[in-house]
Design a protein around this motif. Structure first.
Motif, PDB file in Angstrom:
ATOM      1  N   ALA A 158       0.807  -1.316   0.104  1.00  0.00           N
ATOM      2  CA  ALA A 158      -0.159   0.133   0.102  1.00  0.00           C
ATOM      3  C   ALA A 158       0.768   1.412  -0.044  1.00  0.00           C
ATOM      4  N   ALA A 159       0.598   2.168  -1.004  1.00  0.00           N
ATOM      5  CA  ALA A 159       1.414   3.313  -0.918  1.00  0.00           C
ATOM      6  C   ALA A 159       0.353   4.594  -0.736  1.00  0.00           C
ATOM      7  N   PHE A 160       0.682   5.559   0.315  1.00  0.00           N
ATOM      8  CA  PHE A 160       0.024   6.511   0.777  1.00  0.00           C
ATOM      9  C   PHE A 160       0.711   7.765   0.361  1.00  0.00           C
ATOM     10  N   VAL A 161      -0.022   8.918  -0.059  1.00  0.00           N
ATOM     11  CA  VAL A 161       0.701  10.136  -0.411  1.00  0.00           C
ATOM     12  C   VAL A 161       1.191  10.819   0.964  1.00  0.00           C
ATOM     13  N   PRO A 162       2.463  11.077   1.081  1.00  0.00           N
ATOM     14  CA  PRO A 162       2.925  11.642   2.426  1.00  0.00           C
ATOM     15  C   PRO A 162       2.382  12.928   2.556  1.00  0.00           C
ATOM     16  N   ALA A 163       2.427  13.268   3.923  1.00  0.00           N
ATOM     17  CA  ALA A 163       1.951  14.545   4.368  1.00  0.00           C
ATOM     18  C   ALA A 163       2.992  15.754   4.108  1.00  0.00           C
ATOM     19  N   VAL A 164       2.647  16.896   3.479  1.00  0.00           N
ATOM     20  CA  VAL A 164       3.741  17.819   3.098  1.00  0.00           C
ATOM     21  C   VAL A 164       4.172  18.740   4.315  1.00  0.00           C
ATOM     22  N   MET A 165       5.432  18.627   4.676  1.00  0.00           N
ATOM     23  CA  MET A 165       6.098  19.352   5.458  1.00  0.00           C
ATOM     24  C   MET A 165       6.343  21.058   5.031  1.00  0.00           C
ATOM     25  N   LYS A 166       5.831  21.829   6.004  1.00  0.00           N
ATOM     26  CA  LYS A 166       6.029  23.209   5.632  1.00  0.00           C
ATOM     27  C   LYS A 166       7.833  23.501   6.165  1.00  0.00           C
ATOM     28  N   HIS A 167       8.571  24.136   5.091  1.00  0.00           N
ATOM     29  CA  HIS A 167       9.997  24.306   5.567  1.00  0.00           C
ATOM     30  C   HIS A 167      10.114  25.999   5.172  1.00  0.00           C
ATOM     31  N   THR A 168      10.910  26.514   6.027  1.00  0.00           N
ATOM     32  CA  THR A 168      11.455  27.721   5.694  1.00  0.00           C
ATOM     33  C   THR A 168      12.243  27.956   4.748  1.00  0.00           C
ATOM     34  N   PRO A 169      12.063  28.920   3.598  1.00  0.00           N
ATOM     35  CA  PRO A 169      12.838  28.798   2.429  1.00  0.00           C
ATOM     36  C   PRO A 169      14.353  29.261   2.558  1.00  0.00           C
ATOM     37  N   GLU A 170      14.969  28.220   2.174  1.00  0.00           N
ATOM     38  CA  GLU A 170      16.429  28.518   2.321  1.00  0.00           C
ATOM     39  C   GLU A 170      17.140  29.382   1.687  1.00  0.00           C
ATOM     40  N   ARG A 171      18.089  30.220   2.293  1.00  0.00           N
ATOM     41  CA  ARG A 171      19.051  31.203   1.250  1.00  0.00           C
ATOM     42  C   ARG A 171      20.654  30.772   1.745  1.00  0.00           C
ATOM     43  N   PHE A 172      21.417  30.847   0.452  1.00  0.00           N
ATOM     44  CA  PHE A 172      22.841  30.627   0.650  1.00  0.00           C
ATOM     45  C   PHE A 172      23.562  31.849   0.008  1.00  0.00           C
ATOM     46  N   ARG A 173      24.423  32.410   0.772  1.00  0.00           N
ATOM     47  CA  ARG A 173      25.355  33.344   0.539  1.00  0.00           C
ATOM     48  C   ARG A 173      26.774  32.869   0.203  1.00  0.00           C
ATOM     49  N   LYS A 174      27.398  32.739  -0.733  1.00  0.00           N
ATOM     50  CA  LYS A 174      28.947  31.985  -1.096  1.00  0.00           C
ATOM     51  C   LYS A 174      29.569  33.101  -1.773  1.00  0.00           C
ATOM     52  N   GLU A 175      30.899  32.876  -1.454  1.00  0.00           N
ATOM     53  CA  GLU A 175      32.039  33.669  -2.504  1.00  0.00           C
ATOM     54  C   GLU A 175      32.315  32.869  -3.707  1.00  0.00           C
ATOM     55  N   GLU A 176      32.586  33.469  -4.672  1.00  0.00           N
ATOM     56  CA  GLU A 176      33.007  32.840  -5.846  1.00  0.00           C
ATOM     57  C   GLU A 176      34.242  31.912  -5.615  1.00  0.00           C
ATOM     58  N   GLY A 177      34.018  30.496  -6.364  1.00  0.00           N
ATOM     59  CA  GLY A 177      34.995  29.516  -6.050  1.00  0.00           C
ATOM     60  C   GLY A 177      34.708  28.600  -5.049  1.00  0.00           C
ATOM     61  N   GLU A 178      33.799  28.952  -3.990  1.00  0.00           N
ATOM     62  CA  GLU A 178      33.459  27.876  -2.954  1.00  0.00           C
ATOM     63  C   GLU A 178      32.328  26.790  -3.592  1.00  0.00           C
ATOM     64  N   SER A 179      32.260  25.917  -2.794  1.00  0.00           N
ATOM     65  CA  SER A 179      31.518  24.786  -3.145  1.00  0.00           C
ATOM     66  C   SER A 179      30.066  24.970  -2.521  1.00  0.00           C
ATOM     67  N   LEU A 180      29.186  24.067  -2.695  1.00  0.00           N
ATOM     68  CA  LEU A 180      27.632  24.090  -2.286  1.00  0.00           C
ATOM     69  C   LEU A 180      27.176  22.820  -2.375  1.00  0.00           C
ATOM     70  N   THR A 181      26.340  22.351  -1.392  1.00  0.00           N
ATOM     71  CA  THR A 181      25.372  21.334  -1.504  1.00  0.00           C
ATOM     72  C   THR A 181      23.942  21.945  -1.327  1.00  0.00           C
ATOM     73  N   MET A 182      23.098  21.815  -2.126  1.00  0.00           N
ATOM     74  CA  MET A 182      21.803  22.254  -2.262  1.00  0.00           C
ATOM     75  C   MET A 182      20.698  21.009  -2.054  1.00  0.00           C
ATOM     76  N   PRO A 183      20.142  21.143  -0.687  1.00  0.00           N
ATOM     77  CA  PRO A 183      19.297  20.029  -0.284  1.00  0.00           C
ATOM     78  C   PRO A 183      17.880  19.935  -0.835  1.00  0.00           C
ATOM     79  N   CYS A 184      17.569  18.536  -0.913  1.00  0.00           N
ATOM     80  CA  CYS A 184      16.014  18.243  -1.411  1.00  0.00           C
ATOM     81  C   CYS A 184      15.745  16.837  -0.605  1.00  0.00           C
ATOM     82  N   ASP A 185      14.808  17.152   0.311  1.00  0.00           N
ATOM     83  CA  ASP A 185      14.480  16.052   1.287  1.00  0.00           C
ATOM     84  C   ASP A 185      13.269  15.898   1.233  1.00  0.00           C
ATOM     85  N   PRO A 186      12.905  14.412   0.673  1.00  0.00           N
ATOM     86  CA  PRO A 186      11.288  14.132   0.750  1.00  0.00           C
ATOM     87  C   PRO A 186      10.877  13.585   2.044  1.00  0.00           C
TER      88      PRO A 186
END
Length: 1315
Positions: free
Chosen positions: A164-192
């Motif tokens: 049985a598969a059920f549609v999961p409940a949608v969790m409210k998330h605070t919009p994320e903001r990233f500020r980085k300098e040129e040349g740095e690395s970044l991991t942008m998340p997406c958690d189901p």
């Protein structure tokens, strides 16, 4: 059961009789004939028919998977067989779920479903389990199995699972903001959500456009978005993660990224972001798709390389996601092992090791078959499975474990179920089930035990065709209970099994391995202890073969590709369309309106204008009725790479920039390098210039720039095919002006006039001007000792040349320059010394002396001139040499030795012709002596010496003269000789061209050549005026070597050499070729090389007329050809050659054409005959008088008249169609002109070219026939001089081709041949 007579249409005669068969067999045969599909079953191999696709004729039936008609359905009972298996499903809310289950059998099976091992539901006719969408899904989650049963047994389905598969409940998330300098690395998340069913994740922007990915920006298997390094263009506020389920979508809040540009460009070594740590382990199931992931960070963007550690082999063909994933499509056990990811950039290297363990759910390697058996047989059901870990195997009967039954006739051994002495009660469905932690598999097998009498089911006289080298199978399916045994025999009635390559299978078939043409023939299969037998015919054909298979090709886009496939097949298998080409498994077809594919008669495939879409695997398939041969090869389409993109200028300073780019598509040929071009504008038209090239793994470089310039960049990629087009250029980058940093190069004085100082330099590159209003500042002052304390004079100049006027001749000056623009002055150049213009030297060298070094060289010495008189840079000295004529000196020597002789006059004339030789020898630098070589012996020379500078020569010194001594002379100009007799030679020569003094004598050396060696005799010739010498008493059988040298007071000179032999006395030819026509005979022979010409006579005799011998004019032996004219057609003659009453050759001939007929009528007494005779006598008297007058005037024959006639004949053009034809007029004229003068014949005007149909005959000296008839003969081979050699005049009678060439008793031609 009592036997019964079978009357169905399938019944056979005595050999295949069914008249005493069980009624069940009749039903079987009736099923074959009427054929209506009901279900399938298999019989024991003993009764199973194995029709090969290679058999020419089909028997028309098979008991394997045979269709059953409705009429038999009610008679023949069959255990159930599951035909449709249920599949696992994921159930969603408000959706119906169906687990299918369908089975065949007789009677119709009933169905029941078990869930998690417990009875769930009974069904009657339809076996599908349906869950309505209104029912609660939770109650149906579990593992299901379907059972189909009838009175013969129960079949069991595979396990199917409902999730049985059920549609999961949608969790409210605070919009994320990233500020980085040129040349740095970044991991942008997406958690189901944590309870999410299977799903997919992808990233978009606000316009639902997918985020562009690359080696720098990569999505991970976990759905995160990874940036190896950031650039300002990554800044945006709409990075959106989408999570997709079955029919639902979850869109997370958009993420904002702000990248701050920086001028401090700093490299970052690679670091593996995912997976973490340095080692990770994974378990993958065999056959599944599996990815290993390696996502690095770093600046510049790292490149990723995958290797298998046990082989150190790179795996570029398995990568995906810009090389960040190592993909396994259908993973195999061989993929088990360790792998390594290597991330590399110019700042360092990072690695990660993966341990991949491949396991497998259970799978069958051998499944038991449902078969038909007879009572009393032993049944062995083989069930072999494999898996990792090793599966546990169990047996069941009708769905119940076999352990629940106590039956000693059943046992399980190594996975096989063995039943001994089977009975009808053993008819059932048996299940073989294997289980490990990764899954379960099950196989249903039924045993149907029946009792039937013997019968051969295979048709009689069946013909089998196989190709050589294969394994042939001749069928003989015998059916009955107890099991009948069969015996195979060949044409010689020998047991087939007595041959090593022949064997008999359990089902009665005869198997012949590696068949050949010798195996062709008839074979007999008999059932032992019965009269049942059938015949089978075997024919072996040649195996099809692909002679020239295709080869792997690498083809450049736009070229044509040809894949070869030359094949041969047995002529008995010839058929149209034997050859087929496939691309990636799909047929290739030619189209009349498209020449993309062309298949030639020899099997080759031509692909026109190859494009990238034409890459793939190509298979050449030759398919006959009996065999199929395949050969495959691949085409890899290669092309120049696409241009790089994403060019970016970063980390800018006043004089440096950093350029980065992204690689374009390599088009199947790995990139080898990048070429960076720069456009540098400095107030003139822009020019693109290649400034750097780097390896293909580098995508970022730095450049140092010049001030006051506008710069643009573009990048070109290169692979083995060539270079790409240039990328799009970057925007122009402007640098500010600055003070010049360089001074002009190549500063020098180029003064040409005595009163001028010309200062020149190399003009500076405009890129080094560094600013506007660029000029040169020129400074100069007198050199040391010439007013050195004087200050510097300066002048601003725009060009690269400046003139200072009013200077003295060749005075030194100090010179320096610097560059100046509107910002300031550049550095001064180092000062150099230059001079004003030069003038010619004022004085000549003094005290010149000449000394002999040898006969052709002298030593010249002099005193150098004072430096101040040179008036410039001294280049060196020139020695002027002139050879003077010296007739007085030579005349004095000649008169002293041979006063008033011819030698004196000859030498005097030679001296008068001497050329006046002049030459100049340069001696560079400050030398005071030199050697003048290459002078002539016995000569007077005059010499002077001058000094020179760049302006020219000074005055000549006082002339000095010197005489050279005598030297050895050169070789005589030529040496030749005549041979007046067989033992004498007269040598002729001319004096040497270079006497090098006064000739005093000659030295002659000669001797016979014996076995390649010569013992020479010396003959001094003391008279230098002689030019010939007679040698006597020579051996005519030998060749001689001759050497002649001149002599002066200095000794003997060079020799002139030759070899030769005397001429022999000539004789008439003894072998003559005769070419015949209707009214003539051509005689030809080959003159001897070393023989003098001899004049002989040719006699002929008309054998038919009985006349006397007739004598022709004299013939030269060296002319090689003679024509005997005015002969009668069809008449026999005898010929001979005579000299001094001696016969040297004799032979008989017969001319071509019909013979003259003889009238038998006696007309001698008739009046008209007497009048004709009188007229002829009168005519003959007139001709005789004319002949006598002619002889008294010009001898025997007028050569002039004949030559004129011949000249006229040669002057007439001869047409091709007239060549070789015979003229009636000529023949009549010849026949009407008999000889009236004793020793003279009127010659025929016929040319040799007019007789193409002549006959060539050869005779010996005695006249016997030695030749053979032939066509035209080639003329005799020409001698070395261009024709036969002769010492006398040619024959006046036979002046026709080939013409005789006179021989003047010279042996020059003989010498050439002997050499």
């Amino acid at each position: 059961m009592a036997p019964a007579q079978c009357q169905q249409p399938g019944c056979r005669g005595p050999r295949g009789s069914l008249r005493h068969q069980h009624p069940l067999l009749c039903f079987l045969l009736l099923a074959i004939v009427t054929g209506s599909a009901l279900g399938d079953f298999e019989i024991h191999p003993q009764y199973k028919r194995k029709d090969s696709p290679r058999s020419v004729r089909s028997s028309g039936y098979s008991l394997l998977h045979m269709p059953w008609p409705d009429a038999i359905k009610k008679v023949v009972k069959m255990p159930p067989t599951v035909t449709v298996q249920p599949l696992s499903v994921i159930a969603h809310e408000n959706e119906a779920v169906t687990l299918e289950c369908e089975a065949s059998g007789n009677p119709e099976p009933r169905y029941r479903w078990e869930k998690d091992g417990m009875l769930f539901r009974d069904l009657e006719e339809i076996g599908d389990l349906v869950v309505n969408k209104s029912e609660t899904l939770n109650a149906f989650e579990g593992r299901y199995r379907c059972y189909a049963s009838n009175e013969l047994g129960t079949a069991v389905s595979d396990v199917a699972e409902i999730t049985a598969a059920f549609v999961p409940a949608v969790m409210k998330h605070t919009p994320e903001r990233f500020r980085k300098e040129e040349g740095e690395s970044l991991t942008m998340p997406c958690d189901p959500p944590p309870d999410a069913p299977p799903h997919k994740i992808y990233w978009t922007d606000a316009d639902i456009q997918r985020v562009h990915t690359s080696e720098r920006v990569t999505p991970g298997l976990d759905g995160y978005l990874y940036f190896a390094n950031l650039i300002p263009s990554d800044s945006r506020n709409d990075y959106t993660c989408h999570i997709r389920y079955h029919r639902n979508m979850i869109i997370q809040e958009a993420i904002t990224l702000t990248v701050t540009p920086t001028n401090s460009f700093q490299r970052h070594p690679p670091h593996i972001l995912r997976p973490p740590n340095s080692h990770s382990s994974y378990v993958a199931l065999k056959g599944q798709h599996f990815n290993l992931e390696c996502i690095p960070k770093g600046l510049p963007t790292p490149t990723v390389t995958w290797k298998r550690k046990d082989s150190n082999q790179e795996l570029p063909h398995r990568t995906m996601n810009h090389g960040r994933w190592l993909s396994f499509s259908g993973i195999a056990e061989s993929d088990d092992g360790e792998y390594e990811c290597i991330a590399n950039n110019t700042a360092g290297v990072a690695t990660h090791t993966y341990t991949l363990k491949v396991e497998a759910a259970p799978y069958f390697t051998k499944k038991p078959r449902s078969l038909l058996y007879t009572p009393g047989e032993t049944v062995r059901l083989e069930c072999q499975v494999e898996g990792i870990p090793t599966p546990v195997l169990t047996w069941s009967i009708n769905g119940e474990p076999i352990s629940d039954f106590d039956e000693p006739r059943r046992k399980v051994s190594k996975g096989a179920l063995i039943l001994t002495d089977v009975k009808t009660s053993d008819t059932a469905v048996y299940q073989c089930e294997a289980v490990n932690k990764h899954g379960t598999i099950l196989s249903n097998t039924y045993i149907n035990v029946v009792e039937l009498p013997p019968q051969i089911l295979t048709e009689d006289n069946k013909k089998y065709m196989w190709v050589a080298g294969k394994t042939a199978s001749l069928e003989c399916s015998a059916f009955g209970s107890p099991r009948p045994k069969v015996l195979w025999e060949n044409e010689a009635m020998e047991p087939a099994q007595s041959h090593a390559r022949m064997s008999q299978t359990v089902d009665g078939s005869l198997t012949i391995t590696n068949v050949s043409a010798e195996d062709s023939g008839l074979y007999l299969c008999s059932v032992i202890n019965t009269n049942l037998s059938i015949a089978a015919e075997l024919e072996i054909l040649n195996r099809s073969k692909i002679v020239t298979p295709p080869h792997n090709l690498r083809v450049r886009r736009g070229d044509n590709a040809i894949m070869t496939c030359d094949f041969v097949v047995d002529p008995r298998l010839e058929a149209p369309d034997l050859l087929h080409w496939l691309k990636n498994g799909d047929d290739i077809n030619e189209h009349p309106e498209d020449d993309k594919y062309t298949i030639f008669a020899n099997g080759s495939l031509k692909i026109t204008n190859v494009s990238l879409e034409d890459a793939g695997s190509y298979t050449c398939e030759v398919a006959t009725a009996l065999d199929t041969e395949k050969a495959s090869a691949s085409i890899t389409v290669v092309d120049k790479p696409f241009p790089p993109g994403g060019l970016t200028i970063s980390a800018q300073t006043e004089r440096s920039v950093s350029l980065s780019w992204v690689a374009g598509r390599d088009n199947n040929s790995p990139l080898t390098a990048y070429y960076i071009e720069m456009e540098e504008a400095h107030g003139e038209g822009p020019i693109w210039e290649e400034v750097k090239h780097v390896d293909a793994d580098i995508t970022q470089v730095e450049f140092q720039l010049r001030p006051y310039g506008a710069y643009r960049f573009r990048v070109i990629a290169e692979n083995d095919i060539g270079r790409s087009h240039a990328s799009q250029a970057t925007p122009a980058h402007q640098t500010p002006p600055a003070i010049p940093e360089h001074f002009p190069k190549g500063i020098r004085s180029e003064s040409t006039q005595p009163d001028h100082l010309v200062i020149a330099w190399q003009e500076m590159d405009k890129r080094d001007h560094y600013g506007p209003d660029f000029k040169y500042q020129v400074s100069w002052r007198p050199g040391q000792g010439h007013g050195h304390g004087h200050g510097w004079d300066s002048q601003l100049v725009s060009g690269n040349r400046f003139v200072v006027n009013g200077t003295d001749t060749f005075r030194p000056f100090e010179i320096k320059l610097k560059a100046v623009n509107s910002i300031g002055d550049g550095p001064d150049s180092p000062a150099i010394i230059g001079h004003s213009g030069e003038d010619v030297p004022l004085e000549a060298p003094k005290d010149v002396t000449l000394d002999l070094l040898n006969g052709t060289a002298i030593v010249v010495k002099w005193v150098p001139v004072p430096p101040q008189t040179v008036q410039g840079h001294l280049k060196g000295y020139r020695i002027h040499v002139r050879r003077l004529p010296s007739p007085g000196r030579q005349r004095r020597h000649l008169l002293e030795r041979w006063p008033g002789t011819e030698a004196g006059r000859e030498h005097e004339q030679g001296d008068d012709l001497e050329e006046q030789e002049e030459r100049v020898l340069e001696v560079l630098g400050y030398k005071e002596e030199a050697v003048v070589a290459g002078l002539q012996f016995f000569s007077t020379y005059e010499l002077t010496v001058t000094v020179f500078n760049s302006k020219g020569d000074g005055p000549h010194s006082t002339p000095k003269s010197i005489e050279t001594p005598e030297g050895a002379p050169g070789p005589p100009i030529f040496l030749e000789f005549d041979s007046p007799s067989e033992t004498e030679l007269i040598l002729h020569w001319r004096p040497p061209l270079k006497r090098n003094g006064v000739l005093t004598a000659y030295l002659l050396q000669y001797g016979p050549i014996v076995n390649g060696t010569t013992s020479l005799l010396e003959v001094p010739i003391n008279d230098p005026t002689k030019t010939d010498y007679r040698l006597e008493h020579l051996n005519p059988q030998e060749f001689y070597y001759f050497s002649l040298q001149g002599k002066t007071a200095a000794g003997l000179g060079e020799s002139t050499k030759m070899k030769g032999a005397t001429l022999l006395d000539g004789v008439p030819p003894s072998l003559i070729n005769v070419t015949l026509g209707e009214g003539y005979a051509n005689l030809s022979w080959t003159p001897g090389d070393r023989y003098r010409n001899v004049v002989f006579q040719v006699h002929f005799l008309n054998k038919n007329a009985g006349t006397e011998w007739e004598i022709l004019d004299e013939v030269n032996s060296n002319q090689g050809f003679f024509q005997l004219p005015s002969l009668e057609p069809g008449t026999e003659y005898r010929l001979r050659s005579v000299l001094n009453n001696s016969t040297y050759w004799e032979g008989d001939i017969r001319t071509n054409g019909p013979a003259l007929s003889v009238l038998n009528t006696n007309f001698a007494a008739q009046g008209w005959f007497i009048g004709l005779i009188s007229a002829c006598v009168l005519l003959l008297l007139i001709l005789l008088i004319l002949c006598l007058i002619k002889r008294s005037k010009g001898g025997k024959y007028s050569v002039k008249d004949k030559e004129e006639g011949q000249g006229d004949s040669e002057g007439r053009p001869i047409k091709d169609e007239q060549f070789g034809e015979y003229s009636d007029n000529d023949e009549k004229r010849t026949m009407s002109q008999p000889s009236l003068c004793g020793e003279s014949k009127l010659g025929s005007e016929d040319s040799l070219a007019e007789y193409g149909d002549s006959v060539d005959i050869q005779f010996n000296e005695d006249g016997s026939f030695i030749g053979q008839y032939s066509g035209r003969r080639e003329p005799p081979h020409a001698g070395p001089g261009g024709g036969p050699e002769s010492s006398g005049a040619g024959s006046p009678i036979n002046n026709m081709p080939p013409q005789s060439i006179s021989f003047n008793n010279s042996v020059t031609g003989i010498l050439d041949r002997s050499n």
